[in-house]
Design a protein around this motif. Sequence first.
Motif, short mmCIF file in Angstrom:
data_model
loop_
_atom_site.label_atom_id
_atom_site.label_comp_id
_atom_site.label_asym_id
_atom_site.label_seq_id
_atom_site.Cartn_x
_atom_site.Cartn_y
_atom_site.Cartn_z
N VAL A 118 -0.66 14.06 0.41
CA VAL A 118 -1.65 12.99 0.54
C VAL A 118 -1.00 11.71 0.04
N LYS A 119 -1.18 10.63 0.79
CA LYS A 119 -0.52 9.36 0.45
C LYS A 119 -1.55 8.27 0.20
N LEU A 120 -1.45 7.65 -0.97
CA LEU A 120 -2.31 6.52 -1.33
C LEU A 120 -1.47 5.25 -1.36
N ALA A 121 -1.82 4.29 -0.51
CA ALA A 121 -1.10 3.01 -0.46
C ALA A 121 -2.00 1.90 -1.01
N ILE A 122 -1.55 1.27 -2.10
CA ILE A 122 -2.34 0.24 -2.76
C ILE A 122 -1.67 -1.12 -2.55
N THR A 123 -2.39 -2.02 -1.92
CA THR A 123 -1.88 -3.38 -1.71
C THR A 123 -2.31 -4.26 -2.87
N ASP B 95 7.01 -1.22 -1.73
CA ASP B 95 7.42 -2.00 -0.56
C ASP B 95 7.19 -3.48 -0.86
N TYR B 96 8.28 -4.17 -1.18
CA TYR B 96 8.16 -5.62 -1.30
C TYR B 96 9.28 -6.30 -0.52
N ASN B 97 9.59 -5.68 0.64
CA ASN B 97 10.59 -6.25 1.53
C ASN B 97 10.15 -7.60 2.08
N SER B 98 8.84 -7.78 2.25
CA SER B 98 8.34 -9.05 2.75
C SER B 98 7.80 -9.93 1.62
N ALA B 99 7.96 -9.48 0.39
CA ALA B 99 7.52 -10.26 -0.76
C ALA B 99 8.74 -10.88 -1.43
N HIS B 100 8.66 -12.16 -1.72
CA HIS B 100 9.79 -12.86 -2.32
C HIS B 100 9.44 -13.59 -3.61
N ALA B 101 8.14 -13.78 -3.83
CA ALA B 101 7.76 -14.60 -4.97
C ALA B 101 6.31 -14.35 -5.35
N ILE B 102 5.90 -14.95 -6.46
CA ILE B 102 4.51 -14.89 -6.90
C ILE B 102 3.60 -15.39 -5.77
N GLY B 103 2.50 -14.68 -5.57
CA GLY B 103 1.57 -15.03 -4.51
C GLY B 103 1.72 -14.13 -3.29
N ASP B 104 2.85 -13.40 -3.20
CA ASP B 104 3.06 -12.49 -2.07
C ASP B 104 2.43 -11.14 -2.39
N ASP B 105 2.19 -10.36 -1.32
CA ASP B 105 1.61 -9.03 -1.48
C ASP B 105 2.70 -7.97 -1.55
N VAL B 106 2.50 -6.98 -2.42
CA VAL B 106 3.38 -5.82 -2.50
C VAL B 106 2.52 -4.57 -2.38
N ILE B 107 3.11 -3.49 -1.86
CA ILE B 107 2.37 -2.25 -1.64
C ILE B 107 3.02 -1.14 -2.47
N TRP B 108 2.21 -0.51 -3.31
CA TRP B 108 2.64 0.63 -4.12
C TRP B 108 2.10 1.89 -3.45
N THR B 109 3.00 2.81 -3.10
CA THR B 109 2.60 4.02 -2.38
C THR B 109 2.86 5.25 -3.24
N ILE B 110 1.80 6.01 -3.52
CA ILE B 110 1.91 7.24 -4.29
C ILE B 110 1.67 8.41 -3.35
N THR B 111 2.62 9.34 -3.31
CA THR B 111 2.50 10.53 -2.47
C THR B 111 2.36 11.76 -3.36
N GLY B 112 1.27 12.47 -3.20
CA GLY B 112 1.04 13.70 -3.95
C GLY B 112 1.18 14.91 -3.05
N ASP B 113 2.04 15.87 -3.44
CA ASP B 113 2.25 17.06 -2.62
C ASP B 113 1.08 18.03 -2.78
N ILE B 114 0.76 18.71 -1.71
CA ILE B 114 -0.19 19.83 -1.77
C ILE B 114 0.66 21.08 -2.01
#
Length: 472
Positions: free
Chosen positions: A285-290, A196-215
């Motif tokens: 289970v979902k892990l969201a890393i900012t 998710d980097y819809n609100s990120a446009h350049a260096i210095g912005d935050d992006v979120i990497w989301t990993i979903t692991g199935d049970i």
Amino acid sequence: MSKLKQRLGAALLATAVGAISIFGITTSATAAPSNIDPGAIGSITMHKYSQPTIPGLPGDGSVQTVPAGAVPLEGVEFTINQVTAIGGVPIELSDSASWDAVQSYLLDPDTFTPGGATLGAPVVQTTDVAGVATFGSLPVGIYYITETAPGANQILVPMKPFLIAIPTPGATPGDWLYDVNAYPKNTLLGGSKELDYNSAHAIGDDVIWTITGDIPNFAVGTTLESFIINDPLPVEVSYVSATVTLSDNTVLVEDTDYMIVNDNNDITMTLLAPGIALAADVDSVKLAITTTLESIGNGTLRNDATILVNGGEVEVFVEAFMGALSIFKFTGANLPLTGAEFQVFLTEADAIAETNPITVDGVTTFISGVDGTVLVPGLVADEAVGTTYWVKETKAPAGYVGSNDPVSVLVTVGSTAGATLLSVENTQLPFGFLAETGSTEAIILYVVGGLLLAGAGAFLLTTRRRKELVTA
């Protein structure tokens, strides 16, 4: 018995034998004789599916209805070997002693050791789109079956090797199946990764990497024992924080339900006992890393992660794409200009109004240097077509005419060395500009000067006449 009766009996017997021959009542899976036919030819058909939510009944060699939720697995490779001897003793299924020798292995395949047996040449088959692989033209005997490759399927644990007899005892006494069907099912691992980097446009912005692991759907007698997600972050980002949620929207508590270890940007999330208990009853289970964007590298920021469930693992990845913009400010024959100021915008409307300029690493205004260039070091760019930005010169160098019109530029994926180039020319202020713009003031000076000169002349003339009168 009379001779007539004897003749009638013989005729009826001959008719019955002929009927059996005509209607093909022979050794088959549907109408098998009581005794094993040692010369029969059979087959083994593997039906490969994922483990359903509700496991089906144990197989008996016949064709079965697949449980709801079981998905056929294409590309799974099976290998079979005929077992011709065990411990040096030949296996002949027409011999009751051989049946006695193999019975324990058929009931408990874990007790069979291939190294202690004589195996025939391996035969390999791969499941088709329906999850089916058939081994045909098999003589009567014992066969050892192994799952030798998963294909593209994320299988947690391969099928346990097992033994199949041709023929296999049917459901009713005296019935033998020469065409045997097996339905091994696998617990599958699954997962995904999103960015998710819809609100990120350049260096210095935050992006979120989301990993979903199935049970996964576990086989009977198996449950969730461990769940770990490992994500070595790209070197172009820095870790900020992480959250863990379940598919039922339960938010887990760090250091109670899970723990996070950050080893130099290598992030590992491990469910603790309370978290495992909660996760065992959900789908994923979902892990969201900012993270914060720190640089763009070669323009492609690949993030690989590994999901580990009960020791099995599945890898997932996602990529972010960025580019850079270089602005060259010049006049005349590519003569560089320093001191020009620019801002970058997402839309033309913002550029015209000079609102919402993009901030790149804390900077919103970019100033050309002595070589006339200024680098905008990192902007998000679409992988396929690039991303359009709008650039506006907000201040021109002294002595030059600035541009009030924003310019669109397509930034493509790449490093700062391969930055997209935008050239902006400035026109020098024309010769005599101050005289033209100051013409009214000049006229006033000319009039005042003329009046002063005229007054001085009159004064001199009056003084001279006075002197002449006095002399006279």
